[in-house]
Design a protein around this motif. Structure first.
Motif, PDB file in Angstrom:
ATOM      1  N   UNK A 171     -59.494  -3.796-116.294  1.00 33.84           N
ATOM      2  CA  UNK A 171     -59.960  -3.830-114.908  1.00 33.84           C
ATOM      3  C   UNK A 171     -61.381  -3.316-114.804  1.00 33.84           C
ATOM      4  N   UNK A 172     -61.708  -2.273-115.558  1.00 31.16           N
ATOM      5  CA  UNK A 172     -63.059  -1.729-115.508  1.00 31.16           C
ATOM      6  C   UNK A 172     -64.074  -2.731-116.048  1.00 31.16           C
ATOM      7  N   UNK A 173     -63.722  -3.425-117.116  1.00 27.15           N
ATOM      8  CA  UNK A 173     -64.686  -4.364-117.680  1.00 27.15           C
ATOM      9  C   UNK A 173     -64.885  -5.576-116.774  1.00 27.15           C
ATOM     10  N   UNK A 174     -63.793  -6.133-116.283  1.00 23.23           N
ATOM     11  CA  UNK A 174     -63.897  -7.327-115.435  1.00 23.23           C
ATOM     12  C   UNK A 174     -64.141  -6.996-113.972  1.00 23.23           C
ATOM     13  N   UNK A 175     -64.323  -5.715-113.658  1.00 20.61           N
ATOM     14  CA  UNK A 175     -64.547  -5.251-112.272  1.00 20.61           C
ATOM     15  C   UNK A 175     -63.514  -5.854-111.329  1.00 20.61           C
ATOM     16  N   UNK A 176     -62.246  -5.625-111.692  1.00 13.76           N
ATOM     17  CA  UNK A 176     -61.167  -6.173-110.885  1.00 13.76           C
ATOM     18  C   UNK A 176     -60.922  -5.301-109.678  1.00 13.76           C
ATOM     19  N   UNK A 177     -60.570  -5.946-108.578  1.00 13.31           N
ATOM     20  CA  UNK A 177     -60.200  -5.227-107.363  1.00 13.31           C
ATOM     21  C   UNK A 177     -58.686  -5.135-107.291  1.00 13.31           C
ATOM     22  N   UNK A 178     -58.202  -4.217-106.504  1.00 15.57           N
ATOM     23  CA  UNK A 178     -56.764  -4.005-106.406  1.00 15.57           C
ATOM     24  C   UNK A 178     -56.062  -5.123-105.668  1.00 15.57           C
ATOM     25  N   UNK A 179     -56.793  -5.897-104.880  1.00 11.23           N
ATOM     26  CA  UNK A 179     -56.169  -6.972-104.109  1.00 11.23           C
ATOM     27  C   UNK A 179     -57.139  -8.122-103.993  1.00 11.23           C
ATOM     28  N   UNK A 180     -56.615  -9.324-103.971  1.00  8.66           N
ATOM     29  CA  UNK A 180     -57.465 -10.506-103.825  1.00  8.66           C
ATOM     30  C   UNK A 180     -58.017 -10.648-102.421  1.00  8.66           C
ATOM     31  N   UNK A 221     -56.996 -10.567-112.325  1.00  8.14           N
ATOM     32  CA  UNK A 221     -57.843 -11.287-113.283  1.00  8.14           C
ATOM     33  C   UNK A 221     -58.005 -12.748-112.870  1.00  8.14           C
ATOM     34  N   UNK A 222     -56.922 -13.350-112.419  1.00 11.84           N
ATOM     35  CA  UNK A 222     -57.029 -14.736-111.944  1.00 11.84           C
ATOM     36  C   UNK A 222     -58.034 -14.842-110.805  1.00 11.84           C
TER      37      UNK A 222
END
Length: 1002
Positions: free
Chosen positions: A515-524, A595-596
């Motif tokens: 999540x840190x690398x792809x800068x993912x958010x907790x919700x779409x 990720x999607x």
């Protein structure tokens, strides 16, 4: 010298009665002089060889077979050896009497030991053996009837063997027996004569030996008849035997005592061998064998300690203390070995490279050895720290390499030519067999490989470690690896559910690193800067996520993002199969969903970004299937499909359904397989927005590339001169279309817009609707309107510039002062400016035909409308027309009308009718006596002039006519033109006669 007479044949020779011959005779006389045995080394022994040869020979030169004689002797006397030690009973026969068969067949048939052989009838009255002829003879009579037996009885023989023989037969038998004895006597004589010398030699040698032993030899009285030396030797041997064998006897005594001790050890050998058994088993790695031996010893020590030593029960304190020391010493060694085994197994549990089966066996063995620390928690603590550290180390190393690669290879190209070249190569690969290899080698390759390796490395770490950890943890929570009757503080303090928390920590770290690398958010649904930027500026390109290489194009991004997502989803699927705790499973599902969404944002951003510069890929090369359009449209459709399919798969759709619905060969009907679940609404809206933005960007790019300088558009390679895919109908020579000409670019762009509006966009939108299950009717209408507007802008610009040239010619010809419409003479021909105007349209027709043939009718129709309007404006400014001017203007308008009749639209026809009216209204008739007849006559002449003019220009303006249907398919273009020219005069005449415009002029 007297010789000893030979023995008589009827008695055996007795050496004792004959006595030895005199010494001188023994030395000199006789063929064989006996020699003492002690003189074996005398040189005279050299004469023994002839003697030996003589002894070995028989009369007649035959050699004696001593081995055969020995065997015959043993057989004859029923013996088994030549030196018997006891009397052996048995019937023996003398082979010398009847051992040799006679010429008439009498004699023994065979010999054997113990009288078991049969004999031939000595009387010769029967054939075969005696026993064979009388098988009923009993054993006690058998020895009496055999001639070679010591108990042979003639009476029994005759009564048993020949009870019925006649006297004559017996006389014949007696004669035969007599002959046999005489033959045997002769043989005995020869034997005695042959062996006499040997006997004499042996006897003499024996006597010589005896004399030598008697006089000064072993038989002397002073040597105690030869036994003194033996007695002394035996005494010395006895002393030496005592010295040698006494220690052996003492050792034997000790051995007896040790034997009794070993008896004790034998009865308790398991106990005393237990340290050795354990040491060897541990050294060989046979821990299960060591465990079984230890458990057995511990059980016997606890339940039946007296059986360990095999001794009577100790009755005194001293015996008890002695047995206790033995127990303590042996068992102390056992405990030391077991302690070392516990340490070894504990070290193995801390070794993170051990397999799951080995770990489980190690834990089970340690649990049986009563360890101080719970072995399962040793494994949990060690593995937990190791997995977390391994995840962090792998992520840090991969991210560091990515940062270096991003700085080195991920910078935006300073020269747009490289970016356009890379994008062109990837777009060209979308429909190629090796397209995937091309996309993998595009710009940003180094960064994307490292990103993929980051995900793969983390997946390998967690898949190699977490399944074994969770299996042990799950078994522990089910009570599998817990010590029985555990009462230690560690076991009471640590709950089995704590291992679930450890597994959750591992999954959480794995998720957080990605999540840190792809800068993912907790919700779409959470807002971010990209959404804000899009809301403030609708034309702004959404920014790319920071992990995407800026120099990588959309096609390459789609390829690598799909590859990375597949790697991630496969790992998550394998982890989900482990049936982890609820929080861990939820974290993994959230990771995939986030990720999607993040990858969808990356695809959509690069999709729209590249669509806005996609016009740079226009090469103006014709499409093989649609020559009037460029291959650029094929690239647009392929790029749009690929990005849409990639976005569909990122959102959760399958590759099979995506290709079935949106491939270039798909009809949009979808696959007949199982129905897939609908995609999330936010994904559909995101992809739909990018799909439409890309289409609008393509349309804007078409307008931009049409009006822009090619030097600023084509950023790589040389300018391409487009060759028309067909031959000119007039000359048969190919024409060149220069894309540097703005008119050419506009015509091709208008043709492309027409194809997009009628074919490409409807098909793409329909496929998108089928795949994403959305209604885009309003969007289709909007796209059609935009396409129409852009088409009108471009086409009107082209028509405006071309009509300006025509208008200039018409205005100059009508209002330029070269014609006095009031004083003009009667018309004889069409004015040149009309030809010039029409020839300018011929040039336009040629340009449009060579560039985009489907636009010919539309272009000429619009130009004819402009031409008619310009003519109306020009003739409206003429104040008045005379007879000649009116006829001249009518001729020219009618000539232009009929020449362009195939391209006259209703609007143009209305305008032309207005011109006729304007000319008629401005006509000033001079009063004459026969004005009506004169006018009619002039009109007839006008018609003839019109027909002649049309006939004269038939070939020049042939392009304005409809294609002839009468010409055969094999006729050449020149022949078709001549036929059309020949029939043109008649057509023009009829048209002039039927023209209402000319006949209605006043």
């Amino acid at each position: 010298m007297d010789r000893i007479p030979p023995p008589r044949p009827d008695r055996a020779y007795d050496p004792r009665s004959a006595g030895p011959p005199p010494l001188d005779q023994r030395r000199e006389g006789g063929p064989r002089a006996a020699r003492p045995l002690s003189m074996a080394g005398d040189p005279r022994r050299k004469n023994s060889a002839p003697l030996q040869q003589e002894e070995d020979s028989l009369p007649g030169g035959e050699k004696r077979d001593w081995a055969a004689d020995e065997s015959a002797m043993l057989q004859l006397y029923g013996l088994t050896t030549l030196a018997p030690t006891e009397w052996q009973e048995g019937d023996s026969s003398d082979p010398g009497l009847f051992g040799s068969p006679r010429a008439d067949g009498t004699g023994p048939t065979s010999g054997g030991l113990g009288g078991k052989s049969d004999e031939l009838d000595p009387l010769g009255l029967m054939r075969g053996g005696v026993l064979a002829a009388n098988p009923e003879i009993t054993t006690d009579i058998r020895s009496a009837i055999l001639l070679g037996s010591k108990t042979f009885d003639p009476k029994v023989f005759l009564s048993t063997v020949h009870p019925n023989a006649t006297f004559k037969d017996l006389n014949v038998g007696r004669e035969r027996l007599k002959d046999s004895l005489e033959q045997r006597s002769g043989a005995l004589k020869l034997l005695v004569q042959a062996e006499w010398d040997r006997f004499v030699g042996v006897k003499g040698a024996t006597e010589s030996v005896y004399e030598e032993m008697k006089h000064g030899g072993p038989l002397a009285p002073e040597s105690e008849h030869g036994v003194k030396e033996v007695r002394d030797t035996l005494k010395q041997a006895t002393k030496r035997a005592d010295a040698v064998f006494q220690p052996i006897l003492d050792a034997r005594t000790k051995a007896e005592r040790l034997k009794s001790t070993l008896g004790v050890f034998e009865r308790s050998k398991f106990f005393f061998n237990l340290p050795t058994i354990l040491g060897e088993a541990v050294e060989d790695g046979k821990y299960e064998v060591a465990l079984q031996a230890y458990k057995k010893g511990r059980y016997i020590l606890a339940s039946r300690p007296a059986q360990l030593l095999g001794l009577p029960v100790a009755t005194t304190p001293q015996q008890q203390q002695q047995q206790k020391r033995i127990y303590d010493k042996v068992w102390g060694q056992v405990e030391k070995i077991i302690g070392d085994l516990r340490a070894t197994l504990g070290k193995r549990l801390r070794d993170t490279k051990r397999g799951l089966d080995e770990v489980e066996k190690t834990i089970e063995i340690l649990l049986e050895l009563d360890p101080s620390d719970d072995p399962v928690w040793i494994f949990f603590d060690t593995q937990h720290r190791h997995i977390l550290q391994l995840l962090r180390t792998s992520a840090e190393a991969s991210m560091s390499r990515i940062r270096v690669a991003m700085d080195q290879y991920g910078e935006v190209f300073e020269d747009d030519r490289k970016a356009v070249s890379d994008l062109r190569a990837c777009v060209a690969s979308l429909e190629a067999l090796d397209g995937e290899q091309v996309r993998e080698s595009s710009a940003g390759l180094e960064v994307w490989k490292l990103i993929f390796e980051l995900v793969r490395n983390l997946n390998e770490v967690i898949l190699q470690t977490l399944p074994s950890f969770w299996k042990v943890a799950k078994g522990y929570m089910e009570g599998k690896y817990q010590k029985k009757n555990a009462s230690s503080s560690t076991a009471a303090r640590r709950s089995p559910t704590q291992c679930r928390v450890m597994s959750q920590d591992i999954v959480t770290l794995y998720v957080s690193l990605l999540s840190a690398f792809f800068t993912l958010s907790s919700s779409t649904h959470s807002p971010n800067t990209s959404h804000d930027a899009a809301s403030t500026d609708p034309n702004a390109t959404p920014p790319l996520p920071p992990f995407v290489p800026p120099n990588s194009n959309a096609a390459a991004n789609c390829h690598w993002l799909l590859k990375t997502l597949n790697e991630l989803t496969e790992c998550v699927s394998e982890l989900a199969a482990l049936e982890l705790a609820g929080e861990a499973s939820a974290s993994l599902k959230e990771l995939v969903a986030s990720t999607r969404w993040r990858f969808e944002e990356a695809i959509c951003s690069s999709w729209v970004r590249d669509a806005k510069v996609f016009y740079r890929l226009e090469t103006w090369l014709p499409d093989p299937d649609e020559p009037s359009t460029t291959a650029y449209l094929r690239n647009v459709a392929a790029f749009q499909r690929f990005c849409a399919i990639s976005a569909y798969r990122i959102a959760g759709g399958t590759e099979e359904r995506a290709n079935a619905l949106m491939s270039s060969t798909s009809t949009g009907g979808g696959s007949k397989g199982r129905q897939e679940a609908d995609l999330p609404g936010e994904f559909v809206r995101k992809v739909q927005s990018s799909f439409l933005d890309a289409l609008y960007a393509f349309l804007d790019g078409l307008v931009h590339v049409a009006f822009s300088d090619p030097e600023a558009i084509f950023t790589s390679g040389k300018l391409v001169t487009r060759r028309a895919p067909f031959e000119n109908d007039d000359s048969g020579r190919p024409k060149e279309v220069d894309i540097r000409n703005v008119d050419t670019r506009i015509l091709l762009t208008v043709s492309n817009l027409t194809h997009l509006r009628e074919s490409s966009i409807p098909r793409l939108v329909h496929q998108f609707q089928q795949a994403f299950k959305v209604d885009m009717s309003a969007d289709i209408q909007m796209l059609t309107d935009v396409t129409d507007q852009l088409d009108k802008i471009l086409f009107d610009d082209y028509v405006k510039r071309k009509s300006a040239d025509v208008a200039k010619i018409i205005r100059k010809g009508v209002l330029g002062g070269t014609v006095n419409w009031y004083e003009a003479a009667k018309p004889t021909e069409v004015h040149p400016f009309i030809y010039d105007a029409l020839l300018s349209l011929v040039l336009v027709h040629a340009q449009v035909s060579a560039t985009a043939r489907p636009l010919v009718a539309r272009t000429l129709g619009s130009l004819v409308e402009e031409l008619a309007q310009v003519a109306l404006d020009a003739f409206s400014k003429v104040e008045r027309f005379g007879m000649g001017g009116m006829l001249q203007a009518t001729l020219e308008i009618e000539f232009m009308h009929q020449t362009l009749s195939q391209h006259v639209s209703p609007l143009a026809d209305t305008t032309l009718q207005s011109i006729y009216k304007t000319i008629s209204q401005s006509y000033y008739r001079r009063p004459t006596p026969n004005s009506a007849a004169e006018l009619q006559s002039e009109l007839e002449g006008l018609k003839r002039t019109l027909v002649a003019s049309r006939r004269a220009t038939a070939l020049q303006f042939l392009c304005f006519r409809a294609a002839s249907k009468s010409g055969g398919a094999g006729a050449s273009s020149k022949e078709r033109k001549e036929k059309e020219s020949q029939g043109q005069g008649e057509k023009d005449r009829k048209a002039a006669e039927s023209s209402p415009n000319v006949g209605e002029q006043r």
